[in-house]
Write a protein that holds these residues in place. Sequence first.
Motif, PDB file in Angstrom:
ATOM      1  N   ARG A  31      -0.736   4.567 -12.618  1.00 59.61           N
ATOM      2  CA  ARG A  31      -0.813   5.509 -11.489  1.00 59.61           C
ATOM      3  C   ARG A  31       0.465   5.443 -10.653  1.00 59.61           C
ATOM      4  O   ARG A  31       0.996   6.457 -10.203  1.00 59.61           O
ATOM      5  CB  ARG A  31      -2.035   5.201 -10.627  1.00 59.61           C
ATOM      6  CG  ARG A  31      -2.230   6.197  -9.493  1.00 59.61           C
ATOM      7  CD  ARG A  31      -2.669   7.510 -10.073  1.00 59.61           C
ATOM      8  NE  ARG A  31      -2.073   8.616  -9.373  1.00 59.61           N
ATOM      9  CZ  ARG A  31      -2.492   9.868  -9.469  1.00 59.61           C
ATOM     10  NH1 ARG A  31      -3.492  10.171 -10.249  1.00 59.61           N
ATOM     11  NH2 ARG A  31      -1.900  10.817  -8.823  1.00 59.61           N
ATOM     12  N   PHE A  34       3.226   7.146 -12.531  1.00 56.84           N
ATOM     13  CA  PHE A  34       3.022   8.592 -12.434  1.00 56.84           C
ATOM     14  C   PHE A  34       3.526   9.105 -11.089  1.00 56.84           C
ATOM     15  O   PHE A  34       4.267  10.080 -11.016  1.00 56.84           O
ATOM     16  CB  PHE A  34       1.543   8.950 -12.619  1.00 56.84           C
ATOM     17  CG  PHE A  34       1.271  10.424 -12.538  1.00 56.84           C
ATOM     18  CD1 PHE A  34       1.386  11.229 -13.655  1.00 56.84           C
ATOM     19  CD2 PHE A  34       0.916  11.016 -11.333  1.00 56.84           C
ATOM     20  CE1 PHE A  34       1.157  12.599 -13.582  1.00 56.84           C
ATOM     21  CE2 PHE A  34       0.678  12.384 -11.248  1.00 56.84           C
ATOM     22  CZ  PHE A  34       0.803  13.172 -12.379  1.00 56.84           C
ATOM     23  N   ASP A  35       3.132   8.430 -10.007  1.00 57.92           N
ATOM     24  CA  ASP A  35       3.533   8.866  -8.672  1.00 57.92           C
ATOM     25  C   ASP A  35       5.046   8.770  -8.475  1.00 57.92           C
ATOM     26  O   ASP A  35       5.636   9.601  -7.783  1.00 57.92           O
ATOM     27  CB  ASP A  35       2.808   8.052  -7.599  1.00 57.92           C
ATOM     28  CG  ASP A  35       1.316   8.367  -7.545  1.00 57.92           C
ATOM     29  OD1 ASP A  35       0.898   9.425  -8.071  1.00 57.92           O
ATOM     30  OD2 ASP A  35       0.564   7.544  -6.995  1.00 57.92           O
ATOM     31  N   ASP A  38       6.529  11.756 -10.386  1.00 58.18           N
ATOM     32  CA  ASP A  38       6.170  13.024  -9.740  1.00 58.18           C
ATOM     33  C   ASP A  38       6.900  13.114  -8.395  1.00 58.18           C
ATOM     34  O   ASP A  38       6.327  12.963  -7.332  1.00 58.18           O
ATOM     35  CB  ASP A  38       4.655  13.096  -9.548  1.00 58.18           C
ATOM     36  CG  ASP A  38       4.201  14.399  -8.917  1.00 58.18           C
ATOM     37  OD1 ASP A  38       4.978  15.374  -8.914  1.00 58.18           O
ATOM     38  OD2 ASP A  38       3.065  14.419  -8.404  1.00 58.18           O
ATOM     39  N   ASN A  40       8.128  15.444  -6.488  1.00 56.74           N
ATOM     40  CA  ASN A  40       7.753  16.389  -5.427  1.00 56.74           C
ATOM     41  C   ASN A  40       6.287  16.261  -5.015  1.00 56.74           C
ATOM     42  O   ASN A  40       5.821  16.981  -4.151  1.00 56.74           O
ATOM     43  CB  ASN A  40       8.079  17.834  -5.834  1.00 56.74           C
ATOM     44  CG  ASN A  40       7.294  18.290  -7.045  1.00 56.74           C
ATOM     45  OD1 ASN A  40       6.468  17.555  -7.579  1.00 56.74           O
ATOM     46  ND2 ASN A  40       7.575  19.505  -7.481  1.00 56.74           N
ATOM     47  N   GLY A  41       5.552  15.341  -5.639  1.00 53.43           N
ATOM     48  CA  GLY A  41       4.181  15.068  -5.233  1.00 53.43           C
ATOM     49  C   GLY A  41       3.197  16.186  -5.490  1.00 53.43           C
ATOM     50  O   GLY A  41       2.146  16.250  -4.862  1.00 53.43           O
ATOM     51  N   ASP A  42       3.492  17.060  -6.469  1.00 53.59           N
ATOM     52  CA  ASP A  42       2.594  18.191  -6.733  1.00 53.59           C
ATOM     53  C   ASP A  42       1.487  17.874  -7.742  1.00 53.59           C
ATOM     54  O   ASP A  42       0.707  18.739  -8.099  1.00 53.59           O
ATOM     55  CB  ASP A  42       3.387  19.414  -7.185  1.00 53.59           C
ATOM     56  CG  ASP A  42       4.047  19.245  -8.548  1.00 53.59           C
ATOM     57  OD1 ASP A  42       4.001  18.127  -9.115  1.00 53.59           O
ATOM     58  OD2 ASP A  42       4.622  20.229  -9.044  1.00 53.59           O
ATOM     59  N   GLY A  43       1.416  16.623  -8.200  1.00 54.90           N
ATOM     60  CA  GLY A  43       0.364  16.243  -9.137  1.00 54.90           C
ATOM     61  C   GLY A  43       0.706  16.497 -10.589  1.00 54.90           C
ATOM     62  O   GLY A  43      -0.145  16.334 -11.461  1.00 54.90           O
ATOM     63  N   GLU A  44       1.937  16.913 -10.866  1.00 54.83           N
ATOM     64  CA  GLU A  44       2.402  17.139 -12.235  1.00 54.83           C
ATOM     65  C   GLU A  44       3.797  16.545 -12.399  1.00 54.83           C
ATOM     66  O   GLU A  44       4.611  16.601 -11.476  1.00 54.83           O
ATOM     67  CB  GLU A  44       2.462  18.622 -12.575  1.00 54.83           C
ATOM     68  CG  GLU A  44       1.121  19.295 -12.668  1.00 54.83           C
ATOM     69  CD  GLU A  44       1.221  20.751 -13.103  1.00 54.83           C
ATOM     70  OE1 GLU A  44       0.195  21.291 -13.516  1.00 54.83           O
ATOM     71  OE2 GLU A  44       2.314  21.349 -13.038  1.00 54.83           O
ATOM     72  N   ARG A  82      -0.309  16.340 -15.987  1.00 59.13           N
ATOM     73  CA  ARG A  82      -1.179  15.867 -14.908  1.00 59.13           C
ATOM     74  C   ARG A  82      -1.491  14.408 -15.230  1.00 59.13           C
ATOM     75  O   ARG A  82      -1.159  13.921 -16.310  1.00 59.13           O
ATOM     76  CB  ARG A  82      -2.438  16.711 -14.856  1.00 59.13           C
ATOM     77  CG  ARG A  82      -2.108  18.165 -14.502  1.00 59.13           C
ATOM     78  CD  ARG A  82      -3.349  19.044 -14.483  1.00 59.13           C
ATOM     79  NE  ARG A  82      -2.950  20.421 -14.301  1.00 59.13           N
ATOM     80  CZ  ARG A  82      -3.150  21.382 -15.197  1.00 59.13           C
ATOM     81  NH1 ARG A  82      -3.760  21.132 -16.331  1.00 59.13           N
ATOM     82  NH2 ARG A  82      -2.741  22.604 -14.945  1.00 59.13           N
ATOM     83  N   PHE A  83      -2.130  13.677 -14.319  1.00 61.62           N
ATOM     84  CA  PHE A  83      -2.342  12.256 -14.540  1.00 61.62           C
ATOM     85  C   PHE A  83      -3.117  11.977 -15.830  1.00 61.62           C
ATOM     86  O   PHE A  83      -2.761  11.091 -16.597  1.00 61.62           O
ATOM     87  CB  PHE A  83      -3.028  11.582 -13.344  1.00 61.62           C
ATOM     88  CG  PHE A  83      -3.164  10.090 -13.534  1.00 61.62           C
ATOM     89  CD1 PHE A  83      -2.032   9.284 -13.559  1.00 61.62           C
ATOM     90  CD2 PHE A  83      -4.403   9.509 -13.722  1.00 61.62           C
ATOM     91  CE1 PHE A  83      -2.137   7.913 -13.770  1.00 61.62           C
ATOM     92  CE2 PHE A  83      -4.519   8.145 -13.929  1.00 61.62           C
ATOM     93  CZ  PHE A  83      -3.390   7.341 -13.941  1.00 61.62           C
TER      94      PHE A  83
END
Length: 189
Positions: A31, A34-35, A38, A40-44, A82-83
Amino acid sequence: MDAATAKPSLSMKPSPSFRLRNGSLNALRLRRVFDLFDRNGDGEITLDEMASALDALGLGADRAGLEATVGGYIPAGAAGLRFGDFEALHRALGDALFGPIEEEEPGKRGVDDEDEGDMKEAFRVFDEDGDGFISAAELQAVLKKLGLPEARNLATVQEMICNVDRDCDGLVDFGEFKCMMQGITVWGA
């Protein structure tokens, strides 16, 4: 080529800690990765974000190879992973590099030699000078490499050290690191 038939092909030597044996540690680490990717923090995670993150970590992959490996995991119509897609990619890469994880009986394993080895390897990432301790400066250097905003302020980094420094010497030794890692639980994982 769909995700089920895509063959992972990144040309980098895998680390033995690519897939930790401890499920909670692995889910938390994944996680966090992933963060970090990512941006720009848009979840992708787009291919550009992934390439940028790999470059920042010194693990650059050529764009065509990255697209060939990751493209099959990006759902139709989505801008990136996505996650859940990222987890599937991680699992497929782990299976391709190390073979599938054998299922274990619940409650059978505690902290064993493999878990201890994984934790020692993770500790060494932070203990840059190899003295057996993680200092605020070492933690700050790793956080900078990862592009985390916490790295900007040494006082913030020192506070992070204090949160796990049981003997109040201003350093995190392996025992303190291990206690911190064993105390991590992942909700919903």
